[in-house]
Design a protein around this motif. Structure first.
Motif, mmCIF file in Angstrom:
data_model
loop_
_atom_site.group_PDB
_atom_site.id
_atom_site.type_symbol
_atom_site.label_atom_id
_atom_site.label_comp_id
_atom_site.label_asym_id
_atom_site.label_seq_id
_atom_site.Cartn_x
_atom_site.Cartn_y
_atom_site.Cartn_z
ATOM 1 N N GLU A 1 3.730 8.159 -11.391
ATOM 2 C CA GLU A 1 4.336 7.508 -12.554
ATOM 3 C C GLU A 1 5.208 6.327 -12.126
ATOM 4 O OE1 GLU A 1 4.800 6.605 -16.373
ATOM 5 O OE2 GLU A 1 3.484 8.196 -15.629
ATOM 6 N N GLU A 2 5.997 6.529 -11.077
ATOM 7 C CA GLU A 2 6.894 5.464 -10.601
ATOM 8 C C GLU A 2 6.101 4.267 -10.079
ATOM 9 O OE1 GLU A 2 10.072 4.675 -6.968
ATOM 10 O OE2 GLU A 2 9.521 6.744 -7.480
ATOM 11 N N TRP A 3 5.028 4.540 -9.356
ATOM 12 C CA TRP A 3 4.264 3.461 -8.721
ATOM 13 C C TRP A 3 3.317 2.751 -9.690
ATOM 14 C CZ3 TRP A 3 2.648 5.682 -3.238
ATOM 15 C CH2 TRP A 3 3.808 5.749 -2.441
ATOM 16 N N TRP B 1 -2.850 -9.373 -1.332
ATOM 17 C CA TRP B 1 -2.947 -8.709 -2.627
ATOM 18 C C TRP B 1 -2.813 -9.670 -3.808
ATOM 19 C CZ3 TRP B 1 -5.158 -4.327 -2.129
ATOM 20 C CH2 TRP B 1 -4.919 -3.505 -1.016
ATOM 21 N N LYS B 2 -2.900 -10.983 -3.535
ATOM 22 C CA LYS B 2 -2.777 -11.948 -4.633
ATOM 23 C C LYS B 2 -4.013 -11.956 -5.521
ATOM 24 C CE LYS B 2 0.522 -14.928 -2.266
ATOM 25 N NZ LYS B 2 0.766 -16.243 -1.630
ATOM 26 N N GLU B 3 -5.172 -11.593 -4.946
ATOM 27 C CA GLU B 3 -6.367 -11.506 -5.784
ATOM 28 C C GLU B 3 -6.496 -10.079 -6.340
ATOM 29 O OE1 GLU B 3 -9.989 -12.096 -3.561
ATOM 30 O OE2 GLU B 3 -8.973 -11.645 -1.677
ATOM 31 N N ASN B 4 -7.572 -9.805 -7.029
ATOM 32 C CA ASN B 4 -7.778 -8.506 -7.672
ATOM 33 C C ASN B 4 -7.719 -7.367 -6.644
ATOM 34 O OD1 ASN B 4 -9.411 -6.153 -8.587
ATOM 35 N ND2 ASN B 4 -9.595 -7.369 -10.436
ATOM 36 N N PRO B 5 -6.750 -6.435 -6.790
ATOM 37 C CA PRO B 5 -6.606 -5.360 -5.791
ATOM 38 C C PRO B 5 -7.844 -4.474 -5.678
ATOM 39 C CG PRO B 5 -4.620 -5.527 -7.108
ATOM 40 C CD PRO B 5 -5.649 -6.402 -7.765
ATOM 41 N N HIS B 6 -8.513 -4.195 -6.805
ATOM 42 C CA HIS B 6 -9.719 -3.363 -6.748
ATOM 43 C C HIS B 6 -10.792 -4.028 -5.887
ATOM 44 C CE1 HIS B 6 -8.017 -1.073 -10.147
ATOM 45 N NE2 HIS B 6 -8.841 -0.125 -9.768
ATOM 46 N N THR C 1 0.861 -1.184 0.000
ATOM 47 C CA THR C 1 0.000 0.000 0.000
ATOM 48 C C THR C 1 0.900 1.237 0.000
ATOM 49 O OG1 THR C 1 -1.773 -1.110 1.206
ATOM 50 C CG2 THR C 1 -1.772 1.288 1.240
ATOM 51 N N GLY C 2 0.836 1.993 -1.071
ATOM 52 C CA GLY C 2 1.626 3.218 -1.154
ATOM 53 C C GLY C 2 0.839 4.374 -0.569
ATOM 54 N N ILE D 1 3.818 -1.998 -5.328
ATOM 55 C CA ILE D 1 2.597 -1.230 -5.047
ATOM 56 C C ILE D 1 1.380 -1.950 -5.628
ATOM 57 C CG2 ILE D 1 1.372 0.952 -5.421
ATOM 58 C CD1 ILE D 1 3.775 1.304 -3.630
ATOM 59 N N ALA D 2 0.412 -2.253 -4.750
ATOM 60 C CA ALA D 2 -0.859 -2.847 -5.192
ATOM 61 C C ALA D 2 -1.976 -1.809 -5.187
ATOM 62 C CB ALA D 2 -1.245 -4.022 -4.297
ATOM 63 N N CYS D 3 -1.909 -0.866 -4.244
ATOM 64 C CA CYS D 3 -2.915 0.207 -4.194
ATOM 65 C C CYS D 3 -2.288 1.445 -3.571
ATOM 66 C CB CYS D 3 -4.161 -0.231 -3.425
ATOM 67 S SG CYS D 3 -4.087 0.003 -1.646
#
Length: 362
Positions: free
Chosen positions: A39-41, A208-213, A12-13, A47-49
């Motif tokens: 841009e970097e993330w 975070w292995k499944e869909n992050p959204h 998580t950023g 970073i997942a979210c």
């Protein structure tokens, strides 16, 4: 001092707009730092979210640093008043690129819309995938009071509000609380400010292995599901707002606004902002929202960049900022001075293409 603070916890950023004294107002250096981080993330495997917040408890972001833009306009006028000040072009073009990036970001962005969220702050929040408001959220697009218009994608998100709320919010700068924002589709979750740590803790423990959204949505729905949302003033005034669906011109809008028989504090506040605001802004806001209904997102930001640059060579923007933030006399001398003084040619001049080869690729 860094204007953007970053921290990574379990993919998580966390981004913090770090200018608490200015209510985290967006300056060009802050926007540059934010753009670089996003841009970097975007492609980082770490970073997942993203969780985006403002420093302190008073504001996510009170808008753009228009005082700096005022100074750039005044300096340019002494050289050649027909030319766009470079600092203004740089500010608006990069700000809109960041807003567009948030709208189209491939990873979930959670925006903690706590406290004051105005102008450019709404630009950052509007395009996020998960927009949170709290019991202390105060949102508005009050640009009419400084000779500007609701930019940062306002053409897009105001036109997506129900009924005629978009044109009303744009022309009156009406203030919204968290309940209003959820009713109008400007926020996704109403969560008490005391639950912020609960959200961050859940993100730190997420798989975070499944869909992050889906993961973020599940966390926020779980935390917000039992919330009792207060009554929305915007919702209780639905009958009033529906009257403006019949307004095909600014003159018709004004007549409906002024002559509505059942006025209360909420309506009177809107009337006051409309009447003291820039007459030119009123006209360009009405046209902006009418013409922009069918634009795609890229076209929205391209047209707003041109319109914002025109505002920098027309008189009212610098004058509005002078009256509100520089001299603070709260007595702007608008030019033209009244709604009736404005011609079609004058408004046309705001919409003429001015940025030439400075077109930005969003």
């Amino acid at each position: 001092m860094s204007l953007i603070l970053t921290e990574i916890k379990n993919k998580t950023g966390i981004i913090t707009l770090n200018s608490e004294k200015t209510l985290n107002a967006l300056s060009l250096p802050m926007i540059r730092e934010l753009a670089a981080v996003l841009e970097e993330w975007k492609t980082s495997e770490n970073i997942a979210c993203i969780f985006l917040q403002g420093a302190g408890e008073k504001a996510l972001c009170a808008g753009g640093d228009v005082r700096q833009l005022h100074d750039a306009i005044i300096a340019q006028k002494a050289i050649d008043p027909t030319q766009i000040p470079q600092d203004c072009f740089d500010f608006f073009s990069l700000e809109y690129q960041v807003d567009y990036t948030i709208h189209t970001y491939p990873k979930p962005i959670i925006v903690w819309g706590h406290g004051i969220v105005m102008g450019g702050g709404i630009g950052i929040m509007a395009g996020a995938s998960h927009r949170i408001v709290t019991e202390k959220s105060k949102l508005a697009m009050p640009e009419i009071t400084i000779g500007l218009y609701p930019d940062v994608g306002g053409t897009w998100f105001l036109n997506k509000t129900p009924s005629a709320y978009g044109i009303y919010l744009g022309l009156t700068g009406a203030r919204l609380d968290g309940a209003d924002c959820q009713f109008l589709g400007l926020a996704d979750y109403y969560i008490p400010s005391s639950s912020k740590e609960m959200i961050l803790n859940a993100l730190e423990q997420a798989n975070w292995k499944e869909n992050p959204h889906k993961t973020v949505t599940r966390i926020l729905e779980s935390i917000s599901k039992d919330m009792c949302i207060p009554e929305s003033q915007a919702a209780t005034h639905q009958t009033f707002i529906q009257q403006f669906e019949k307004a095909d011109t600014l003159e018709q809008f004004r007549e409906i606004l002024i002559s509505y028989p059942e006025k209360d504090d909420w309506i009177n506040t809107g009337i006051k902002s409309f009447e003291v605001g820039s007459p030119s802004s009123a006209h360009i806001i009405f046209r902006q929202l009418q013409q922009g209904k069918n634009l795609n997102l890229e076209e929205v930001f391209q047209s707003e960049l041109n319109l914002s640059c025109q505002c920098c060579v027309h008189p009212d923007f610098a004058e509005g900022v002078r009256a509100l933030l520089v001299d603070k006399d709260h007595s702007p001398k608008w030019h033209p001075a009244t709604l009736d003084d404005i011609t079609g040619e004058w408004i046309d001049s705001y919409f003429k293409w001015i940025i030439g080869e400075w077109k930005v690729n969003f």
